[in-house]
Design an enzyme around this catalytic site. Sequence first.
Site, PDB file in Angstrom:
ATOM      1  N   ILE A   1       0.831  -1.204   0.000  1.00 58.37           N
ATOM      2  CA  ILE A   1       0.000   0.000   0.000  1.00 58.37           C
ATOM      3  C   ILE A   1       0.874   1.266   0.000  1.00 58.37           C
ATOM      4  O   ILE A   1       0.618   2.216  -0.748  1.00 58.37           O
ATOM      5  CB  ILE A   1      -0.944  -0.017   1.238  1.00 58.37           C
TER       6      ILE A   1
ATOM      7  N   SER B   1      -6.780  -0.605   9.996  1.00 56.40           N
ATOM      8  CA  SER B   1      -7.288  -1.814   9.329  1.00 56.40           C
ATOM      9  C   SER B   1      -8.736  -2.007   9.762  1.00 56.40           C
ATOM     10  O   SER B   1      -9.133  -1.510  10.826  1.00 56.40           O
ATOM     11  CB  SER B   1      -6.456  -3.017   9.786  1.00 56.40           C
TER      12      SER B   1
ATOM     13  N   TYR C   1      -2.378  -8.734  16.170  1.00 59.90           N
ATOM     14  CA  TYR C   1      -2.543  -7.672  15.159  1.00 59.90           C
ATOM     15  C   TYR C   1      -3.787  -6.850  15.485  1.00 59.90           C
ATOM     16  O   TYR C   1      -3.744  -5.617  15.491  1.00 59.90           O
ATOM     17  CB  TYR C   1      -2.653  -8.330  13.784  1.00 59.90           C
TER      18      TYR C   1
HETATM   19  N1  LIG Z   1      -2.888  -5.390   2.733  1.00 62.76           N
HETATM   20  C1  LIG Z   1      -3.919  -5.520   3.533  1.00 62.76           C
HETATM   21  O1  LIG Z   1      -4.763  -6.386   3.348  1.00 62.76           O
HETATM   22  C2  LIG Z   1      -4.099  -4.566   4.686  1.00 62.76           C
HETATM   23  C3  LIG Z   1      -5.354  -4.474   5.261  1.00 62.76           C
HETATM   24  C4  LIG Z   1      -5.540  -3.610   6.325  1.00 62.76           C
HETATM   25  C5  LIG Z   1      -4.486  -2.833   6.782  1.00 62.76           C
HETATM   26  N2  LIG Z   1      -3.268  -2.956   6.199  1.00 62.76           N
HETATM   27  C6  LIG Z   1      -2.182  -2.120   6.743  1.00 62.76           C
HETATM   28  O2  LIG Z   1      -1.512  -1.481   5.682  1.00 62.76           O
HETATM   29  C7  LIG Z   1      -0.194  -1.167   6.069  1.00 62.76           C
HETATM   30  C8  LIG Z   1       0.764  -1.535   4.936  1.00 62.76           C
HETATM   31  O3  LIG Z   1       0.759  -2.942   4.763  1.00 62.76           O
HETATM   32  P1  LIG Z   1       0.838  -3.637   3.336  1.00 62.76           P
HETATM   33  O4  LIG Z   1      -0.427  -4.348   3.138  1.00 62.76           O
HETATM   34  O5  LIG Z   1       1.299  -2.689   2.312  1.00 62.76           O
HETATM   35  O6  LIG Z   1       1.952  -4.748   3.650  1.00 62.76           O
HETATM   36  P2  LIG Z   1       3.425  -4.988   3.078  1.00 62.76           P
HETATM   37  O7  LIG Z   1       3.403  -5.086   1.607  1.00 62.76           O
HETATM   38  O8  LIG Z   1       3.979  -6.102   3.872  1.00 62.76           O
HETATM   39  O9  LIG Z   1       4.202  -3.629   3.475  1.00 62.76           O
HETATM   40  C9  LIG Z   1       4.571  -3.374   4.809  1.00 62.76           C
HETATM   41  C10 LIG Z   1       5.555  -2.207   4.830  1.00 62.76           C
HETATM   42  O10 LIG Z   1       5.917  -1.958   6.195  1.00 62.76           O
HETATM   43  C11 LIG Z   1       7.330  -1.856   6.262  1.00 62.76           C
HETATM   44  N3  LIG Z   1       7.821  -2.288   7.567  1.00 62.76           N
HETATM   45  C12 LIG Z   1       7.674  -3.503   8.163  1.00 62.76           C
HETATM   46  N4  LIG Z   1       8.318  -3.540   9.331  1.00 62.76           N
HETATM   47  C13 LIG Z   1       8.908  -2.314   9.480  1.00 62.76           C
HETATM   48  C14 LIG Z   1       9.722  -1.728  10.484  1.00 62.76           C
HETATM   49  N5  LIG Z   1      10.122  -2.415  11.574  1.00 62.76           N
HETATM   50  N6  LIG Z   1      10.127  -0.442  10.320  1.00 62.76           N
HETATM   51  C15 LIG Z   1       9.767   0.257   9.220  1.00 62.76           C
HETATM   52  N7  LIG Z   1       8.998  -0.247   8.234  1.00 62.76           N
HETATM   53  C16 LIG Z   1       8.574  -1.518   8.365  1.00 62.76           C
HETATM   54  C17 LIG Z   1       7.850  -2.767   5.159  1.00 62.76           C
HETATM   55  O11 LIG Z   1       9.125  -2.349   4.703  1.00 62.76           O
HETATM   56  P3  LIG Z   1      10.526  -3.025   5.119  1.00 62.76           P
HETATM   57  O12 LIG Z   1      10.329  -4.496   5.191  1.00 62.76           O
HETATM   58  O13 LIG Z   1      11.443  -2.595   4.015  1.00 62.76           O
HETATM   59  O14 LIG Z   1      10.883  -2.397   6.423  1.00 62.76           O
HETATM   60  C18 LIG Z   1       6.815  -2.492   4.071  1.00 62.76           C
HETATM   61  O15 LIG Z   1       7.196  -1.368   3.334  1.00 62.76           O
HETATM   62  C19 LIG Z   1       0.058  -1.934   7.376  1.00 62.76           C
HETATM   63  O16 LIG Z   1      -0.030  -1.038   8.467  1.00 62.76           O
HETATM   64  C20 LIG Z   1      -1.095  -2.920   7.434  1.00 62.76           C
HETATM   65  O17 LIG Z   1      -1.445  -3.241   8.750  1.00 62.76           O
HETATM   66  C21 LIG Z   1      -3.053  -3.793   5.161  1.00 62.76           C
END
Ligand SMILES: NC(=O)c1ccc[n+]([C@@H]2O[C@H](COP(=O)([O-])OP(=O)(O)OC[C@H]3O[C@@H](n4cnc5c(N)ncnc54)[C@H](OP(=O)(O)O)[C@@H]3O)[C@@H](O)[C@H]2O)c1
Length: 339
Positions: A62, A190, A203
């Site tokens: 995202i 979320s 979570y």
């Molecule tokens: N996709 C869904 O279905 C969904 C639904 C509801 C909410 N969300 C929320 O959307 C947000 C983004 O998630 P996403 O779906 O895009 O997942 P994703 O593709 O796994 O991306 C997660 C991002 O967070 C970064 N991250 C993880 N640990 C970190 C740390 N310790 N320090 C700094 N950055 C960190 C990762 O980068 P690095 O690994 O390079 O650090 C990556 O850029 C999250 O907060 C998630 O809870 C997602």
Amino acid sequence: MSWELLLWLLALCALLALVVQLLRFLRADGDLTLLWAEWQGRRPEWELTDMVVWVTGASSGIGEELVYQLSKLGVSLVLSARRVQELERVKRRCLENGNLKDKDILVLPLDLTDRSSHEAATKMVLQEFGKIDILVNNAGRSQRSLFVETSLDVYKELIELNYLGTLSLTMCVLPHMIERKQGKIVTVNSLLGIISAPLSSGYCASKHALRGFFNCLRTELATYPGIVVSNICPGPVQSNIVKNALSEEVTKSVGIDVAQSHKMVTSRCVRLMLISMANDLKEVWIADHPFLLIAYLWQYMPTWAWWLTNILGKKRIENFKKGLDADASYFKTWKTKHD
Ligand SMILES: NC(=O)c1ccc[n+]([C@@H]2O[C@H](COP(=O)([O-])OP(=O)(O)OC[C@H]3O[C@@H](n4cnc5c(N)ncnc54)[C@H](OP(=O)(O)O)[C@@H]3O)[C@@H](O)[C@H]2O)c1
């Protein structure tokens, strides 16, 4: 016209309005306030240009898509996450979009769990751009494991990253916004910050905590109407979230690619996020059905919601125990039938 006829006409109008709302809801992929803003509200293209936007978790999913769409609006960007090579890749793609120059994008590696580094990172952004208009707290990790099989360290990690890490960075940026009496703090929460589902207890807890915190912070900032606190609550969206999710041990993530076709396309989720940001909405829900419907049930009819979640949750746990993706099989079938 007699009174009786007038009453009938009014009743008919009310019924028609109800039917229109129902039809809108059946086709909705976001809460109705958000979709109204998409239709009638301010456009991101008018509202967000010339801003300095700091996005955490910009290396994937995202956050990555968000910076691509922002780069087309002519904003200055700060890209943060842990993996610097991925951030450089994302920066190159942003530059390919053509609207931004190298100096408009700062790659700023940041580990959200290393709270001691947040103050220096904030200073670096202010040195580079002189201001921060929008902080997007997006970085985070999910979970796929049953509570009874999970180490407490997993819970600590989820709270450290999703909750305390986000609070810590906000704490560093907020004094600057207070000084300027303006700014937007946008947190990617979320639907699991509103509802609950099995296999994600840590979570859910971290996201419920975040929602409670930011709703409270908004009330503390009521004397600064120029500072907007927004909670973005997506349902399932295509990204690496499940692959990166923690499982029973803190050193163990799910690690495999899972089916994505039942999830919302990332670009649509991000477009709705931009609409929310342009219209200063306080909380938005972004999800296809049945997830959106489930969220409404949790909000307005919790007893029914718990009954339904127990039924769906049982299947989710069964799938998980068989080594299948917890949601994909039955929601995929649901979506195919209803698309
Ligand atoms: N996709 C869904 O279905 C969904 C639904 C509801 C909410 N969300 C929320 O959307 C947000 C983004 O998630 P996403 O779906 O895009 O997942 P994703 O593709 O796994 O991306 C997660 C991002 O967070 C970064 N991250 C993880 N640990 C970190 C740390 N310790 N320090 C700094 N950055 C960190 C990762 O980068 P690095 O690994 O390079 O650090 C990556 O850029 C999250 O907060 C998630 O809870 C997602």
